[in-house]
Structure formats: C-alpha cells, structure tokens
Design a protein around this motif. Structure first.
Motif, PDB file in Angstrom:
ATOM      1  N   GLY A  13     -13.965   3.373  23.685  1.00 27.51           N
ATOM      2  CA  GLY A  13     -15.142   3.623  24.522  1.00 27.51           C
ATOM      3  C   GLY A  13     -14.980   4.844  25.411  1.00 27.51           C
ATOM      4  N   LYS A  14     -14.170   5.789  24.997  1.00 34.44           N
ATOM      5  CA  LYS A  14     -14.006   7.018  25.783  1.00 34.44           C
ATOM      6  C   LYS A  14     -15.331   7.766  25.911  1.00 34.44           C
ATOM      7  CE  LYS A  14     -11.035   9.141  23.308  1.00 34.44           C
ATOM      8  NZ  LYS A  14     -11.155   8.145  22.211  1.00 34.44           N
ATOM      9  N   SER A  15     -16.056   7.857  24.800  1.00 36.31           N
ATOM     10  CA  SER A  15     -17.337   8.580  24.857  1.00 36.31           C
ATOM     11  C   SER A  15     -18.287   7.881  25.817  1.00 36.31           C
ATOM     12  CB  SER A  15     -17.980   8.646  23.474  1.00 36.31           C
ATOM     13  OG  SER A  15     -17.040   9.100  22.542  1.00 36.31           O
ATOM     14  N   THR A  16     -18.276   6.542  25.765  1.00 35.26           N
ATOM     15  CA  THR A  16     -19.133   5.766  26.654  1.00 35.26           C
ATOM     16  C   THR A  16     -18.800   6.097  28.115  1.00 35.26           C
ATOM     17  OG1 THR A  16     -19.046   4.027  24.989  1.00 35.26           O
ATOM     18  CG2 THR A  16     -19.824   3.382  27.178  1.00 35.26           C
ATOM     19  N   VAL A  17     -17.515   6.131  28.461  1.00 33.65           N
ATOM     20  CA  VAL A  17     -17.116   6.391  29.853  1.00 33.65           C
ATOM     21  C   VAL A  17     -17.350   7.854  30.211  1.00 33.65           C
ATOM     22  CG1 VAL A  17     -15.131   6.468  31.421  1.00 33.65           C
ATOM     23  CG2 VAL A  17     -15.507   4.457  29.986  1.00 33.65           C
ATOM     24  N   THR A 144     -19.808  -2.235  14.486  1.00 32.90           N
ATOM     25  CA  THR A 144     -20.914  -1.490  15.113  1.00 32.90           C
ATOM     26  C   THR A 144     -20.990  -0.049  14.657  1.00 32.90           C
ATOM     27  OG1 THR A 144     -19.658  -0.856  17.072  1.00 32.90           O
ATOM     28  CG2 THR A 144     -20.836  -2.947  17.190  1.00 32.90           C
ATOM     29  N   ARG A 145     -19.886   0.480  14.118  1.00 35.31           N
ATOM     30  CA  ARG A 145     -19.954   1.881  13.718  1.00 35.31           C
ATOM     31  C   ARG A 145     -19.863   2.042  12.206  1.00 35.31           C
ATOM     32  NH1 ARG A 145     -15.784   5.941  16.223  1.00 35.31           N
ATOM     33  NH2 ARG A 145     -16.558   5.896  18.335  1.00 35.31           N
ATOM     34  N   GLY A 146     -19.632   0.918  11.533  1.00 32.38           N
ATOM     35  CA  GLY A 146     -19.573   0.971  10.071  1.00 32.38           C
ATOM     36  C   GLY A 146     -18.377   1.734   9.532  1.00 32.38           C
ATOM     37  N   ASP A 174     -11.213  -1.414  32.124  1.00 34.41           N
ATOM     38  CA  ASP A 174     -11.238  -2.444  31.080  1.00 34.41           C
ATOM     39  C   ASP A 174     -12.614  -2.428  30.406  1.00 34.41           C
ATOM     40  OD1 ASP A 174     -11.196  -4.694  29.548  1.00 34.41           O
ATOM     41  OD2 ASP A 174     -10.954  -6.106  31.213  1.00 34.41           O
ATOM     42  N   ASN A 175     -12.656  -2.060  29.141  1.00 31.75           N
ATOM     43  CA  ASN A 175     -13.926  -2.055  28.399  1.00 31.75           C
ATOM     44  C   ASN A 175     -13.951  -3.143  27.330  1.00 31.75           C
ATOM     45  OD1 ASN A 175     -16.508  -1.195  27.559  1.00 31.75           O
ATOM     46  ND2 ASN A 175     -15.632   0.190  26.026  1.00 31.75           N
ATOM     47  N   SER A 176     -13.212  -4.239  27.609  1.00 31.84           N
ATOM     48  CA  SER A 176     -13.234  -5.318  26.621  1.00 31.84           C
ATOM     49  C   SER A 176     -14.414  -6.255  26.868  1.00 31.84           C
ATOM     50  CB  SER A 176     -11.917  -6.102  26.641  1.00 31.84           C
ATOM     51  OG  SER A 176     -11.721  -6.652  27.914  1.00 31.84           O
ATOM     52  N   GLY A 177     -15.063  -6.106  28.017  1.00 36.25           N
ATOM     53  CA  GLY A 177     -16.237  -6.936  28.320  1.00 36.25           C
ATOM     54  C   GLY A 177     -17.527  -6.214  27.962  1.00 36.25           C
ATOM     55  N   SER A 178     -18.561  -6.435  28.762  1.00 35.08           N
ATOM     56  CA  SER A 178     -19.877  -5.869  28.420  1.00 35.08           C
ATOM     57  C   SER A 178     -19.943  -4.397  28.837  1.00 35.08           C
ATOM     58  CB  SER A 178     -20.977  -6.643  29.144  1.00 35.08           C
ATOM     59  OG  SER A 178     -20.951  -6.313  30.523  1.00 35.08           O
TER      60      SER A 178
HETATM   61  N1  LIG Z   1     -18.184  -2.742  26.103  1.00 32.32           N
HETATM   62  C1  LIG Z   1     -18.569  -2.606  24.819  1.00 32.32           C
HETATM   63  N2  LIG Z   1     -19.037  -3.675  24.160  1.00 32.32           N
HETATM   64  C2  LIG Z   1     -19.407  -3.581  22.853  1.00 32.32           C
HETATM   65  N3  LIG Z   1     -19.339  -2.444  22.136  1.00 32.32           N
HETATM   66  C3  LIG Z   1     -18.882  -1.346  22.746  1.00 32.32           C
HETATM   67  C4  LIG Z   1     -18.466  -1.368  24.120  1.00 32.32           C
HETATM   68  N4  LIG Z   1     -18.063  -0.104  24.463  1.00 32.32           N
HETATM   69  C5  LIG Z   1     -18.201   0.650  23.357  1.00 32.32           C
HETATM   70  N5  LIG Z   1     -18.691  -0.079  22.331  1.00 32.32           N
HETATM   71  C6  LIG Z   1     -18.922   0.384  20.954  1.00 32.32           C
HETATM   72  O1  LIG Z   1     -17.638   0.625  20.367  1.00 32.32           O
HETATM   73  C7  LIG Z   1     -17.679   1.819  19.577  1.00 32.32           C
HETATM   74  C8  LIG Z   1     -16.672   2.834  20.145  1.00 32.32           C
HETATM   75  O2  LIG Z   1     -17.129   3.351  21.385  1.00 32.32           O
HETATM   76  P1  LIG Z   1     -17.034   4.925  21.709  1.00 32.32           P
HETATM   77  O3  LIG Z   1     -17.647   5.718  20.627  1.00 32.32           O
HETATM   78  O4  LIG Z   1     -17.510   5.146  23.103  1.00 32.32           O
HETATM   79  O5  LIG Z   1     -15.426   5.022  21.653  1.00 32.32           O
HETATM   80  P2  LIG Z   1     -14.485   6.277  21.640  1.00 32.32           P
HETATM   81  O6  LIG Z   1     -13.237   5.858  22.315  1.00 32.32           O
HETATM   82  O7  LIG Z   1     -15.182   7.470  22.150  1.00 32.32           O
HETATM   83  O8  LIG Z   1     -14.273   6.399  20.088  1.00 32.32           O
HETATM   84  P3  LIG Z   1     -13.419   7.493  19.277  1.00 32.32           P
HETATM   85  O9  LIG Z   1     -12.008   7.099  19.519  1.00 32.32           O
HETATM   86  O10 LIG Z   1     -13.842   7.294  17.871  1.00 32.32           O
HETATM   87  O11 LIG Z   1     -13.765   8.822  19.833  1.00 32.32           O
HETATM   88  C9  LIG Z   1     -19.096   2.343  19.623  1.00 32.32           C
HETATM   89  O12 LIG Z   1     -19.746   1.886  18.482  1.00 32.32           O
HETATM   90  C10 LIG Z   1     -19.651   1.732  20.896  1.00 32.32           C
HETATM   91  O13 LIG Z   1     -21.043   1.578  20.842  1.00 32.32           O
END
Ligand SMILES: Nc1ncnc2c1ncn2[C@@H]1O[C@H](COP(=O)(O)OP(=O)(O)OP(=O)(O)O)[C@@H](O)[C@H]1O
Ligand SMILES: CC(C)(COP(=O)(O)OP(=O)(O)OC[C@H]1O[C@@H](n2cnc3c(N)ncnc32)[C@H](O)[C@@H]1O)[C@@H](O)C(=O)NCCC(=O)NCCS
Length: 385
Positions: A13-17, A144-146, A174-178
């Motif tokens: 979830g790095k991109s998410t953060v 979720t990402r296939g 911690d991104n293991s929750g919502s």
């Molecule tokens: N808290 C969460 N609950 C459920 N799904 C999540 C959560 N956070 C992220 N995801 C999903 O998990 C996947 C990975 O998230 P993201 O793309 O942000 O990760 P990343 O660390 O940037 O990935 P990469 O390592 O591929 O660059 C995505 O499909 C995202 O939508």
C-alpha cells in the motif's frame, strides 16, 4: 527540505500512502515510475536488458515486455541480482536529479520498494514502513489486482522479510486493516509530525519537548530507535565519528524520560563547530553546553537536540579526551552491570520527578549531589592534581 523514505513489500500500500502524503503537499519521487523511465524506448538500458536476458524481453514493437522480464528476472536470486546491477545505477542517477529539482520543497517522499534491501533507510530524516503481513499482501495482489500468484510469490521471495523492514524503519503504518484506518493514521502522521518537523528543520529549530515524566522500562524500543538514529547520523557525517547510545534509555530495566541521549565524539571543539551546520541539516540544530565537573570547573561541549516532534533526541558532542565523554560511557556501563546501582538511581529519579514535576532544571540540579559522588568514583583521574 525534509526527506522521507517510504517503503513496504510488494502490495503493502505504498502508493495508497504516498497519495495521502501528496494530497498534503509532499513531493513524491516514485522509484517504480523512475524504473519505467530509464527503460523507455531509445534508452540504452533497454538494449542492455535484451542483450542480457534475451530478445524475448522486448515486444515486437521494441518496447520492454514487463511480464517477460519479470518472469526471467525473478526466477532465481542470481537473475534478480543481474537485473538490479543493470538498473539501479540508472535509477539512482535519475533519482538524484529529481531530488535536486525538488530542493525548495518542504517535504519530499521517496517511495522505494527496495529501501531496506539497498540499506537506504539512514539516508532520510525518517523512514516510514507501510506494513502488511506477506500472506495478506499476496492475497490482495492476486484478488484485487489480478496479479499472477507465482509472480507475486517470486517477488516476495526476492525482497526483505517483514521483520527486517520493521527493524530498519522508524515509523510503521499498519495497513492490514481498512483503507479508512490507514488514511487516518497517515493523515495524522503528516499533520502532527512530518509537517512540524519540516518547519522546524527549515527554521533550524528544536522541537518542543513534553514535560518531564518517567517512562517505565520495557514500554519502548529505545535500543532499536537509537541504533537507527546513530546509523543516520554516522552516514550523514561521513562515518567519521564514533556515536554511542548513553543515558538512561541505554540501560535496560531503568525508568527514563522518553528522550534518547547520544554522544558523538570529535577530536576538538573546532571540529564540533565545523560539524554543527551538517548536524542541523540532519535535523539536529545545536548550541553551547557544559558538563559539570564538580567543584573545580566546568568542561565545554556542544549540545544538539532534534527537530522531530515525534521522537526526542539529545546529541552531546564531546571531545574524545574529555572527562564528560568518559563519564557518560562509564556511568552507562555501571548501570548496565550493577543491579543495585540501577535500583538506587531509579528510585532517586522517581522521587525527584515526583517532587519537581514540570521543572526539568530543578530536577537536574537536585540530581547533582548523586552525580558529584559518582564522578569522583568513575573518573577519579580528573580530580587528581
Ligand atoms: N487497507 C487495504 N485494504 C484492502 N486493500 C488494500 C488496502 N490497501 C491497499 N489495498 C489494495 O492492495 C493493492 C496494493 O496496494 P498499492 O498499490 O497501494 O501497494 P504498493 O505497495 O504501492 O504496491 P507495489 O508494491 O506493487 O508498488 C491495491 O490493489 C490496493 O487497492
Ligand atoms: C521487472 C519489471 C520490468 C516488472 O515490471 P512490472 O510492471 O511487473 O512491476 P513494477 O515495476 O510496477 O514493480 C512492482 C513491484 O515489484 C517489485 N519489484 C520490482 N523490481 C524488483 C526487484 N528488482 N526486486 C524485488 N522486487 C522488485 C516491487 O515491490 C515493485 O513495487 C520491473 O519491476 C523492473 O524494471 N524492476 C527493476 C527495477 C527495480 O528494482 N525496481 C524496484 C524499485 S527501485
């Protein structure tokens, strides 16, 4: 400019953060994006990859076939090492250019999957880990990402373990929750810590410290925190100076103010003054200081304290030959080795903090008689004459 390293295993979830940080004004440098730019059509690296991994890593149109390269490069450790050796120098050069271009930004976040693998955590003012157990990441990547399960598993096997990342990073999200919980935690981190830290850094100002209170032993990982901060200070000062964890947080089983004390040794005070601007850049603005050496005088040192409102650190810059430097190490070692002395000092601290709550100067002064007798015992050579 406050430099933050952001990492996490694949799918953490790095991109998410980083999106949340960008919404609050951070400039993001994304290693995965740079890794794409350096293999764009026409870049010399593309031909080198084809030469090394075979023409099948190119599409008929001459572009990189990312899935084919992933299959070849993540098949075993040696192949991944070959990929890294080819790509990382080009990625590094472009990364430095982007950092230089963002020099005026208050907050810059480097989103880099391989931060721990490449021992980069000490290069930043703070390292952040987006933490999700590998099994959950694998599940998310596939569902979720296939993503192909075998590809995801191969990449996880080529990356650092979750434990190694936790060990190397200062802050864990911690991104293991919502997603909602993660947004709240990341938002609070930026507002309450990163932005004030960035402002303090720019103003070369120390962070405000909370009132004196004792933390009971075992509630914080002071040893791990000190190790990471020492690595950052050592790297930031060219690995030239010994730096040690001193004071009560360096002793297990002793209550302490939640302030990590470090000691950095220099040959003389001129060297300390030369180092001061660099320490301020690293987030440790400085000032004058003295060690109390008993009846016959005081010994000059330099005192730095940090700009991070989320982790209080005192940095005592002392000369190698000073009595203060020797005393700090001997006192720490005495407390580590001698349970009775530890108990006595712990009891004294509790009494004084109760009596002088809210007045750190009075509290320190009240400790002086205890320290005066310890100095005679631990550094007797400085009293001979
Ligand atoms: N808290 C969460 N609950 C459920 N799904 C999540 C959560 N956070 C992220 N995801 C999903 O998990 C996947 C990975 O998230 P993201 O793309 O942000 O990760 P990343 O660390 O940037 O990935 P990469 O390592 O591929 O660059 C995505 O499909 C995202 O939508
Ligand atoms: C092999 C490639 C072409 C596969 O491309 P693909 O589009 O499938 O993946 P993408 O680049 O989006 O990376 C997604 C994730 O894979 C993981 N990953 C990528 N490269 C590596 C690597 N060398 N070692 C371990 N994990 C890696 C990271 O978690 C990354 O976030 C690509 O990953 C690549 O060029 N990798 C080498 C560059 C690199 O090391 N990048 C990591 C950041 S420095």
């Amino acid at each position: 400019m406050l430099k933050i390293g952001l990492t996490g295993g694949i799918g953490a979830g790095k991109s998410t953060v980083s999106t949340i940080l960008a919404e609050r004004g951070a400039v993001i440098v994304d290693a995965d994006v740079i890794a794409r730019e350096v293999v764009a059509p026409g870049q010399p690296l593309l031909a080198e990859l084809a030469g090394t991994f075979g023409p099948e890593v190119l599409t008929p149109a001459g572009e990189l076939d990312r899935a084919a390269l992933a299959a070849a490069a993540f098949a075993d450790e040696e192949s991944t090492a070959v990929l890294n050796a080819l790509m990382h120098p080009a990625i590094r050069t472009r990364t430095l250019e982007q950092f230089a271009r963002a020099a005026e930004a208050d907050l810059i976040v480097h989103d880099v999957a391989l931060l721990v693998e490449n021992d980069m955590a000490p290069d930043y003012h703070l390292s952040l880990l987006v933490d999700v157990p590998a099994a959950v990441r694998l599940d998310r990547l596939v569902r979720t990402r296939g993503m192909d399960r075998a590809d995801a598993e191969a990449r996880i096997a080529r990356q650092a373990t979750d434990a190694a990342r936790r060990d190397a990073c200062d802050v864990v999200i911690d991104n293991s929750g919502s997603l909602e919980d993660t947004r709240r935690a990341a938002g609070a981190l930026v507002d309450e810590r990163l932005l004030p830290f960035a402002r303090n850094l720019r103003a070369r100002r120390r962070a405000e410290r909370p009132a004196v209170a004792l933390t009971e032993p075992g509630t914080a990982d002071w040893t791990g925190e000190a190790r990471r901060i020492i690595a950052r200070l050592r790297r930031g000062t060219g690995e030239r100076h010994p730096i040690e964890h001193i004071g009560s947080t360096a002793v297990e089983d002793l209550p302490a103010k939640d302030v990590i004390d470090l000691q950095l040794l220099v040959p003389d005070l001129a060297a300390a003054d030369d180092l001061a601007p660099r320490l301020a850049d690293l987030g440790f603005p400085g000032g004058e200081g003295f060690d109390h050496l008993g009846e016959d005088g005081r010994e000059p040192k330099r005192f730095h304290a940090n700009a991070d409102p989320g982790r209080a650190v005192n940095l005592h810059v002392r000369t190698e030959s000073s009595t203060g430097a020797r005393f700090a190490l001997r006192f720490r070692d005495l407390l580590r080795d001698d349970a009775e002395e530890r108990r006595r000092y712990g009891a004294l601290k509790r009494r004084l903090v109760d009596r002088h709550a809210g007045d750190p100067t009075a509290c320190a002064e009240a400790k002086e008689p205890y320290f005066a007798q310890l100095r005679r015992r631990l550094v007797p050579e400085s009293f001979d004459s």
